[in-house]
Design a protein around this motif. Structure first.
Motif, PDB file in Angstrom:
ATOM      1  N   THR A 136      51.695  59.588  47.377  1.00 43.49           N
ATOM      2  CA  THR A 136      51.421  58.180  47.073  1.00 43.49           C
ATOM      3  C   THR A 136      51.545  57.330  48.328  1.00 43.49           C
ATOM      4  O   THR A 136      50.687  56.485  48.605  1.00 43.49           O
ATOM      5  N   GLU A 137      52.604  57.547  49.117  1.00 38.33           N
ATOM      6  CA  GLU A 137      52.755  56.782  50.368  1.00 38.33           C
ATOM      7  C   GLU A 137      51.601  57.100  51.313  1.00 38.33           C
ATOM      8  O   GLU A 137      51.034  56.196  51.938  1.00 38.33           O
ATOM      9  N   SER A 138      51.251  58.370  51.419  1.00 37.49           N
ATOM     10  CA  SER A 138      50.167  58.780  52.307  1.00 37.49           C
ATOM     11  C   SER A 138      48.846  58.103  51.933  1.00 37.49           C
ATOM     12  O   SER A 138      48.087  57.702  52.812  1.00 37.49           O
ATOM     13  N   ASN A 139      48.608  57.962  50.640  1.00 38.63           N
ATOM     14  CA  ASN A 139      47.338  57.394  50.170  1.00 38.63           C
ATOM     15  C   ASN A 139      47.354  55.875  50.008  1.00 38.63           C
ATOM     16  O   ASN A 139      46.345  55.224  50.223  1.00 38.63           O
ATOM     17  N   LYS A 140      48.496  55.320  49.599  1.00 38.15           N
ATOM     18  CA  LYS A 140      48.516  53.910  49.223  1.00 38.15           C
ATOM     19  C   LYS A 140      49.504  53.052  49.996  1.00 38.15           C
ATOM     20  O   LYS A 140      49.591  51.853  49.753  1.00 38.15           O
ATOM     21  N   GLY A 141      50.277  53.649  50.893  1.00 40.89           N
ATOM     22  CA  GLY A 141      51.235  52.856  51.663  1.00 40.89           C
ATOM     23  C   GLY A 141      50.534  51.836  52.536  1.00 40.89           C
ATOM     24  O   GLY A 141      49.338  51.947  52.806  1.00 40.89           O
ATOM     25  N   GLU A 142      51.264  50.822  52.962  1.00 40.09           N
ATOM     26  CA  GLU A 142      50.687  49.757  53.782  1.00 40.09           C
ATOM     27  C   GLU A 142      50.829  50.030  55.278  1.00 40.09           C
ATOM     28  O   GLU A 142      49.972  49.652  56.053  1.00 40.09           O
ATOM     29  N   ASP A 143      51.908  50.677  55.655  1.00 36.17           N
ATOM     30  CA  ASP A 143      52.175  50.890  57.072  1.00 36.17           C
ATOM     31  C   ASP A 143      51.516  52.183  57.553  1.00 36.17           C
ATOM     32  O   ASP A 143      51.842  53.266  57.054  1.00 36.17           O
TER      33      ASP A 143
END
Length: 177
Positions: A136-143
């Motif tokens: 999820t972070e890889s696909n949707k994170g902001e940074d």
């Protein structure tokens, strides 16, 4: 008296504006990334603590070895995450949440083959959840830097998951699927 009241009101208003300004500018920018860092850090800390427990209480040598691997691998990842979060001025929890501490306590309360089975079952569930978090972070994170870092950890997490599944299936008393 009126001057004092006016000064007090100004001080309160200034504090409110400073407080709301902080959250209107920083919070939206880092909210998803902060949540990722918090969850990843807590999960990593739990992996290390459970790994230490497994290396001490595990019955089978494979479980003890797996526990040591979790300590080594997740300690390294935890240090990388702390450094990256510090660079981004994102806070990292120093202790486990009550929910994660409860998981640790429940495992610490058992022993023998039941410990090995429960530990490996926890490792499967934990790594499945962690892979989802990192994806999820890889696909949707902001940074962009956090996204890239999270993506780079997914192969190792998947490898840990496969190791845990194999050990669980091999453990005495495990339900075979």
């Amino acid at each position: 008296m009126k001057v004092f009241s006016l000064l007090a009101a100004c001080a309160v208003l200034s504090a409110v504006l400073a407080f709301s300004d902080r959250f209107t500018h920083e919070k939206p920018l880092f909210a998803p990334d902060q949540q990722f860092v918090t969850e990843a850090a807590e999960g990593g800390m739990l992996e290390v603590k459970l790994g230490e427990l497994a290396s001490q209480k595990g019955v089978s040598q494979e479980v003890k070895t797996f526990g040591k691997t979790m300590v080594t691998d997740h300690t390294k990842v935890n240090e990388e995450l702390k450094a990256l979060a510090q660079k981004k001025q994102i806070s990292v929890p120093a202790t486990l949440s009550a929910r994660k501490q409860q998981k640790y306590d429940s495992l610490a309360a058992v022993s023998g083959e039941q410990f090995d089975m429960l530990y490996m079952n926890m490792m499967i569930a934990s790594h499945e959840q962690t892979i989802g978090l990192f994806q999820t972070e890889s696909n949707k994170g902001e940074d962009p830097e956090l996204k890239k870092w999270a993506d780079s950890k997914i192969p190792a997490l998947k490898h840990h998951l496969e190791m845990a599944k194999k050990l669980f299936k091999a453990s005495p008393g495990a339900t075979r699927h």
